[in-house]
Each structure stands twice: as C-alpha cells, then as structure tokens.
Scaffold this motif. Structure first.
Motif, mmCIF file in Angstrom:
data_model
loop_
_atom_site.group_PDB
_atom_site.id
_atom_site.type_symbol
_atom_site.label_atom_id
_atom_site.label_comp_id
_atom_site.label_asym_id
_atom_site.label_seq_id
_atom_site.Cartn_x
_atom_site.Cartn_y
_atom_site.Cartn_z
ATOM 1 N N ASN A 62 -0.519 7.781 1.173
ATOM 2 C CA ASN A 62 0.001 7.830 2.542
ATOM 3 C C ASN A 62 1.471 7.468 2.670
ATOM 4 N N HIS A 63 1.958 6.617 1.758
ATOM 5 C CA HIS A 63 3.334 6.116 1.906
ATOM 6 C C HIS A 63 4.198 6.295 0.654
ATOM 7 N N GLY A 64 3.600 6.771 -0.437
ATOM 8 C CA GLY A 64 4.365 6.987 -1.662
ATOM 9 C C GLY A 64 4.773 5.713 -2.366
ATOM 10 N N SER A 65 4.100 4.611 -2.055
ATOM 11 C CA SER A 65 4.515 3.342 -2.663
ATOM 12 C C SER A 65 3.425 2.780 -3.570
ATOM 13 N N ILE A 66 3.900 2.087 -4.599
ATOM 14 C CA ILE A 66 3.027 1.442 -5.573
ATOM 15 C C ILE A 66 3.433 -0.020 -5.661
ATOM 16 N N GLU A 67 2.437 -0.873 -5.678
ATOM 17 C CA GLU A 67 2.696 -2.310 -5.789
ATOM 18 C C GLU A 67 3.533 -2.591 -7.039
ATOM 19 N N GLY A 68 4.585 -3.361 -6.879
ATOM 20 C CA GLY A 68 5.447 -3.718 -7.989
ATOM 21 C C GLY A 68 6.577 -2.743 -8.267
ATOM 22 N N SER A 69 6.711 -1.690 -7.455
ATOM 23 C CA SER A 69 7.782 -0.722 -7.655
ATOM 24 C C SER A 69 8.536 -0.517 -6.345
ATOM 25 N N ASP A 70 9.850 -0.419 -6.445
ATOM 26 C CA ASP A 70 10.677 -0.166 -5.264
ATOM 27 C C ASP A 70 10.874 1.330 -5.017
ATOM 28 N N GLU A 71 10.430 2.154 -5.958
ATOM 29 C CA GLU A 71 10.598 3.600 -5.829
ATOM 30 C C GLU A 71 9.580 4.184 -4.853
ATOM 31 N N ALA A 72 9.957 5.296 -4.254
ATOM 32 C CA ALA A 72 9.023 6.086 -3.438
ATOM 33 C C ALA A 72 8.616 7.298 -4.270
ATOM 34 N N PHE A 73 7.346 7.615 -4.258
ATOM 35 C CA PHE A 73 6.823 8.682 -5.094
ATOM 36 C C PHE A 73 6.082 9.724 -4.275
ATOM 37 N N ASP A 74 6.151 10.942 -4.757
ATOM 38 C CA ASP A 74 5.244 11.991 -4.321
ATOM 39 C C ASP A 74 4.138 12.004 -5.380
#
Length: 132
Positions: free
Chosen positions: A101-113
């Motif tokens: 839903n948001h492209g985010s992963i715990e522990g990472s500042d990057e946004a992902f598709d």
C-alpha cells in the motif's frame, strides 16, 4: 526496466520445442539454487502454483509459485548475491500490507514498487498464510 521494484525469485523456463518436457518444478529449483543458493530440493508438498500474474501495461505474464524453505534470515544477511542488490525480510501480513500500500519496508528509508508477479504472491500470502 523495473528499477527500484522489489521482486521475489524469478526467472525464465528453459526453452524447448517439446512443451510436454518442460518440468516447471525443476525450473523452480534451478532458479532457487541460482538466486538464493537453496542447496536442497524443494518440498513439492509445500510448493504451490498460484496462477498467472499479468502486467497491466506491457501484457507480460508470469507464472507464480510459492514454496516454503528452511532458510533463516541469517542465510540472506551473510550470503553473496550477484543478482540482487539487497534482501528485505517481510515477517508478517502487516509488513506485507505496508509494502503493497505504501511501498515501505521496515528498516529501509527507500520507497519501493513491487513487481506485478511478486505483488500477486504477496496478496495471496496476506490472505492465505498470514490470514488477514
């Protein structure tokens, strides 16, 4: 082509003109060995063909399988991965929903598709494995 897209293990089936001779489970094992150094046969009882996932713009279609392995997070943290920049653990349905839903992963500042076929598999896992 899919820069910044997260993707599960993926690959091409070995081409042969005799379609009946294609062993998709053997192809799956080969990809798992190449990409995550599985080192053992997959447990076919814990492996499931989920279906076809299609890209809405390119019409690419991927066969999507899931399998359970005995590999621990430490395996991915310590290995050498020429085909992957990094591995990101998804521990539960909430983390999977956050990624989708948001492209985010715990522990990472990057946004992902999320790659379309990986999105399909994650949606299945949320519903049928994590039970959300």
């Amino acid at each position: 082509e899919y820069c910044q897209s997260l993707c599960f293990v993926s690959g091409w089936a070995t081409f042969t003109s005799d379609l009946a001779s294609i062993d998709l489970m053997a192809e799956l094992e080969r990809e798992l060995e190449e990409e995550i150094h599985l080192g053992a046969p997959i447990d076919r009882k814990k492996t499931r063909f989920l279906g076809l996932a299609g890209h809405t713009l390119t019409s690419e279609v991927d066969l999507v399988f899931i399998t359970q392995t005995e590999l621990e997070d430490q395996h991915f943290q310590q290995g050498s991965w020429p085909e992957h920049e990094a591995w990101h653990a998804i521990h539960n349905g909430s983390e999977a929903e956050q990624l989708l839903n948001h492209g985010s992963i715990e522990g990472s500042d990057e946004a992902f598709d999320v790659m379309f076929s990986s999105r399909f598999a994650l949606q299945y896992l949320i519903k049928h494995y994590w039970g959300q």
